[in-house]
Design an enzyme around this catalytic site. Structure first.
Site, PDB file in Angstrom:
ATOM      1  N   TRP A 316       0.833  -1.201   0.000  1.00  0.00           N
ATOM      2  CA  TRP A 316       0.000   0.000   0.000  1.00  0.00           C
ATOM      3  C   TRP A 316       0.870   1.254   0.000  1.00  0.00           C
ATOM      4  O   TRP A 316       0.519   2.281  -0.578  1.00  0.00           O
ATOM      5  CB  TRP A 316      -0.912   0.001   1.232  1.00  0.00           C
ATOM      6  CG  TRP A 316      -1.805   1.212   1.336  1.00  0.00           C
ATOM      7  CD1 TRP A 316      -3.032   1.376   0.767  1.00  0.00           C
ATOM      8  CD2 TRP A 316      -1.547   2.426   2.054  1.00  0.00           C
ATOM      9  NE1 TRP A 316      -3.547   2.599   1.077  1.00  0.00           N
ATOM     10  CE2 TRP A 316      -2.661   3.269   1.864  1.00  0.00           C
ATOM     11  CE3 TRP A 316      -0.479   2.877   2.843  1.00  0.00           C
ATOM     12  CZ2 TRP A 316      -2.745   4.544   2.436  1.00  0.00           C
ATOM     13  CZ3 TRP A 316      -0.557   4.146   3.395  1.00  0.00           C
ATOM     14  CH2 TRP A 316      -1.678   4.956   3.196  1.00  0.00           C
ATOM     15  N   HIS A 317       2.035   1.163   0.638  1.00  0.00           N
ATOM     16  CA  HIS A 317       2.893   2.341   0.761  1.00  0.00           C
ATOM     17  C   HIS A 317       3.587   2.722  -0.539  1.00  0.00           C
ATOM     18  O   HIS A 317       4.138   3.811  -0.645  1.00  0.00           O
ATOM     19  CB  HIS A 317       3.932   2.144   1.862  1.00  0.00           C
ATOM     20  CG  HIS A 317       3.350   2.335   3.237  1.00  0.00           C
ATOM     21  ND1 HIS A 317       2.694   1.333   3.900  1.00  0.00           N
ATOM     22  CD2 HIS A 317       3.306   3.401   4.054  1.00  0.00           C
ATOM     23  CE1 HIS A 317       2.283   1.785   5.070  1.00  0.00           C
ATOM     24  NE2 HIS A 317       2.636   3.039   5.196  1.00  0.00           N
ATOM     25  N   GLY A 318       3.601   1.831  -1.505  1.00  0.00           N
ATOM     26  CA  GLY A 318       4.207   2.193  -2.776  1.00  0.00           C
ATOM     27  C   GLY A 318       4.359   0.977  -3.662  1.00  0.00           C
ATOM     28  O   GLY A 318       4.519  -0.143  -3.172  1.00  0.00           O
TER      29      GLY A 318
END
Lengths: 454, 362
Positions: A316-318
């Protein structure tokens, strides 16, 4: 638009509040909706259509679910909404990741899609998705007013970088809230704390990290210093942004959930994740972990469920491998804590920190460096005794700011401020930090926006 | 005072600045920063769709912010209180020396190295020299803040420039007793330019004049580019020196004058731009001083502006190309003129970052 800019503070903010003051209650959500759209469209006009689509799809789906209660149709609308939200997220954020992997795996040459990531898409897709799921679960009633619902989806304080505000958090305030002095007063304070965190602490310590990562032959001490700098930067940037959002929400009459609670004083990774980006953790818990069965289906299923949650949290963070690696790094540590370490860590306040601090810093190395070969090189130097003296220069230049970061990342800062026990001085310090922050924004050679990947 | 007041103070400040920003007159040029300030960008559909409007408008808001200079000074003061020894890429060194910080070679350096090789290969029959003076930080290492990270540009030159007809100015600078660099500016001093001149002139078989033979004039209170960029709250003025040799004509951009020094600039802030009237793309000096007819082409950046006046005794035609503003072809220029010498003179900073070096090949 971002909060930490003169444009936002000295033009957008006064205009929107003046408009709200003269607008009858009935139309306030309309003003908020339109204002938020302008806020959102400022950096990328075309993506306003994504916003419209988002509002429309979830509005229709939720109302259809409401209308067709107890029929099989509710499921269809739920899946339309989930499919749409995840589809958008996938299309904009992950398609290039998968294309380049397919190309590498099968020696293809599919061309990358040329899309810039819409600001805050990872946040608002999660927010709207949770809303429709909550309607499906009959936890909230579907909003039958598209303006009110649009105002929720686009609400500018929480649109871009968290906290992840669920519809149920603010459902009542969306319909009736008051612009009053008390909320204004409280909100401004929180906003100013956030602004100072971001502009004075995060930006200043971030310059140290940005420089160290470029050094051709850094020493071991310098690289550890770099990780400390990055750890402070991401914390003050992220928590500062959340505070600004919470403060702005409060000024408008909304109560947003807290997002950070001194994560760096934790004694374990388990505790850290209860204190860091709290609304994201509880989102995954509520909409992924518990539906998967949580810890109720035995240790093996628990391990699998946690694996899924942490894989997704990382990703989700990248859309890069290092973020997946970062998620799985925590998965391993959390699993070890759950089955083995936690009782010990809770009993030993000092030993637990000797475990926690270096490992959280190592985690930041994985998070911050997307280029895997560069990451390997960085990690190697962290553990090889490479000598050099740049760190002396850096300590001298960043010593004061590091001290401030330490004080405000722990409850020490709050303790000192409370100890002063004079409103004049306390408010004076807050006002002074506002003025200094404006000076830094006027002469802004460095004001990065870290969430462009999120 | 018991009652909290910061919210009221904040509201008042925001409203006052909101109004002040609206009514304050628009400034065009900032003397304080020595640059033009952004103006209100044009508002039309194209500008909005391409997001240019929002970007330019934000720059405009910051550039035209009420009492901008005061805010900048405030920031500088805070930085000083935090014991910062640099600002905006400028080190605050010892004895009033300011330096540009370089911790990584720009990617353009390797590209320009390739362009230089291609250029030299194009004209094997011509007498070409290459001079790439380093910045002051590479020479005056002991004046940098203690343990400040800094690339030594001379290291790169020693490894790479030796393949070229390279004039090594660094070694003679090292043994100079007079300052060869300004404290507040990125250029070399007139004396530095003189040393470079005498080194190059000797290398092409001519005899340089002695320093004492030039009529050197001084202008006090010079603050240069490092000062403008770093905005140190404590600084020392430089003295700018120049020579103004007699020439027949100096022509550039449809203008012809009979002097190399734009004296009107000497009393202004940007004093260095007095040399050669700034940086025109192409310029030509005609002299009648030289012993025998000879022509030189100088492909240069602003370092050459204080250097070129020394050459008037040795050449009767000096052609000057600044690649940043030159749109013609170097090839046709070289073939139309029968140059005895070609000198490429560019600071390392320029050589490592300026993409205009691509024009060397055309």
């Amino acid at each position: 638009m971002i909060f930490s800019s003169n444009l936002f503070i000295f033009q957008f903010l006064p205009i929107i509040f003046l408009l709200l003051l003269i607008t009858p209650k009935k139309y306030q959500n309309l003003i908020l909706f339109i204002g938020s759209l302008i806020f959102y469209a400022w950096g990328e006009v075309r993506y306003i259509f994504i916003m419209f689509a988002s509002v429309l799809v979830d509005f229709v789906c939720s109302n259809q679910i409401e209308k067709n209660r107890l029929t099989h149709k509710t499921r269809i609308y739920l899946w339309i909404s989930v499919f749409f939200n995840l589809g958008m997220l996938f299309a904009f954020k992950y398609s290039n990741f998968f294309i380049s992997n397919l190309n590498a795996l099968f020696d293809l040459s599919i061309r990358n899609v040329n899309l810039t990531l819409p600001l805050g898409i990872s946040f608002y897709t999660f927010q709207t998705m949770s809303y429709t799921i909550d309607v499906y679960r009959n936890k909230v009633k579907a909003d039958s007013n598209i303006i009110d619902f649009g105002a929720y989806v686009c609400l500018f304080p929480q649109l871009i970088a968290g906290p992840i505000v669920r519809y149920s958090d603010i459902a009542i305030e969306l319909k009736s809230r008051v612009l009053n002095f008390e909320n204004m007063e409280k909100g401004i304070r929180i906003f100013l704390l956030g602004l100072s965190s971001k502009v004075l602490l995060a930006n200043n310590i971030g310059m140290l990290w940005d420089e160290i990562i470029l050094l051709p032959n850094p020493s071991t001490i310098t690289l550890w210093l770099g990780l400390i700098a990055f750890g402070f930067q991401i914390y003050f940037d992220f928590s500062g942004y959340s505070l600004m959002a919470i403060g702005l929400g409060r000024m408008l009459g909304f109560h947003f959930p807290d997002n950070f609670n001194y994560p760096y004083i934790s004694q374990s990774m388990t505790e850290f994740w209860n204190r860091w980006h709290i609304t994201l953790g509880s989102w995954f818990k509520e909409y992924v972990y518990i539906p998967l069965g949580g810890n109720r289906k035995g240790p093996l299923r628990l391990a699998i469920n946690l694996f899924i949650v942490w894989f997704l949290t990382g990703f989700w963070h990248g859309a890069e491998y290092n973020f997946i690696l970062w998620g799985l790094y925590f998965y391993v540590l959390l699993l070890a804590e759950k089955f083995l370490l936690l009782p010990f860590l809770r009993k030993h306040p000092i030993l637990s920190r000797l475990y926690f601090i270096p490992l959280i810093l190592l985690g930041w190395a994985i998070f911050a460096i997307s280029d895997l070969s560069l990451l390997a090189q960085y990690l190697t130097t962290l553990f090889s005794l490479t000598s050099g003296y740049e760190w002396i220069y850096y300590l001298q230049n960043y010593g004061v700011i590091l001290l401030f970061c330490f004080v405000f990342a722990t409850p020490v800062g709050k303790w000192v401020i409370n100890k002063i026990n004079s409103t004049l001085i306390q408010d004076g310090l807050l006002y002074l930090s506002f003025i200094i922050a404006v000076a830094y924004l006027v002469d802004s050679s460095y004001n990065p926006f870290l969430y462009f990947r999120f | 005072m018991k009652k909290p007041w910061v919210a009221q103070a904040f509201t008042l400040t925001v409203l006052l600045l909101f109004i002040a920003n609206m009514v304050a007159p628009i400034r065009v040029f900032s003397k304080f920063e020595n640059r033009y300030l952004a103006q209100l960008p044009p508002l039309n559909v194209n500008q909005i769709i391409s997001n240019q409007f929002s970007i330019n408008y934000e720059t405009y808001v910051n550039d035209q912010f009420f009492i901008r200079d005061t805010w900048i000074s405030t920031k500088a003061l805070i930085e000083r209180l935090m014991m910062k020894q640099e600002n905006n890429g400028i080190y605050f060194g010892k004895d009033g020396y300011l330096f540009d910080k370089m911790i990584q070679y720009p990617d353009q350096l390797a590209i320009n190295q390739k362009y230089m090789n291609e250029f030299l290969a194009l004209y094997p029959q011509l007498s070409i020299s290459v001079m790439i003076p380093t910045n002051s930080a590479s020479l005056l290492l002991d004046k940098l803040p203690n343990h400040a990270p800094q690339l030594n540009q001379y290291t790169w030159l020693k490894e790479n420039a030796i393949e070229w007809p390279w004039i090594d100015t660094f070694s003679i600078f090292k043994s100079s007793n007079n300052p060869v660099y300004y404290k507040t500016d990125h250029h070399w001093t007139l004396y530095g330019a003189y040393l470079a001149y005498s080194e190059w002139i000797s290398s092409i078989g001519k005899t340089p004049l002695n320093w004492e033979e030039f009529d050197v004039k001084d202008v006090k209170n010079f603050l240069g580019t490092y000062y403008s960029k770093g905005k140190p709250s404590v600084f020392q003025f430089d003295t700018l020196s120049y020579i103004n040799p007699s020439i027949v004509s100096y022509s550039f951009a449809n203008t012809t004058v009979d002097t190399l020094i734009d004296e009107s600039k000497l009393s202004q802030f940007d004093k260095y731009s007095a040399f050669l009237y700034g940086n025109p793309g192409f310029a030509q000096i005609i002299t009648n001083e030289s012993e025998q007819p000879s022509k030189v082409l100088i492909i240069k950046d602003s370092y050459a502006n204080s250097f070129i006046p020394f050459l008037t005794q040795h050449f009767d035609q000096i052609d000057i190309v600044d690649l940043r503003g030159y749109s013609g072809s170097i090839k046709s220029l070289v073939s139309s003129q029968d140059y005895d010498q070609i000198l490429i003179l560019s600071s390392f900073a320029q050589f490592s970052s300026d993409s205009n070096f691509a024009k060397l090949r055309y």
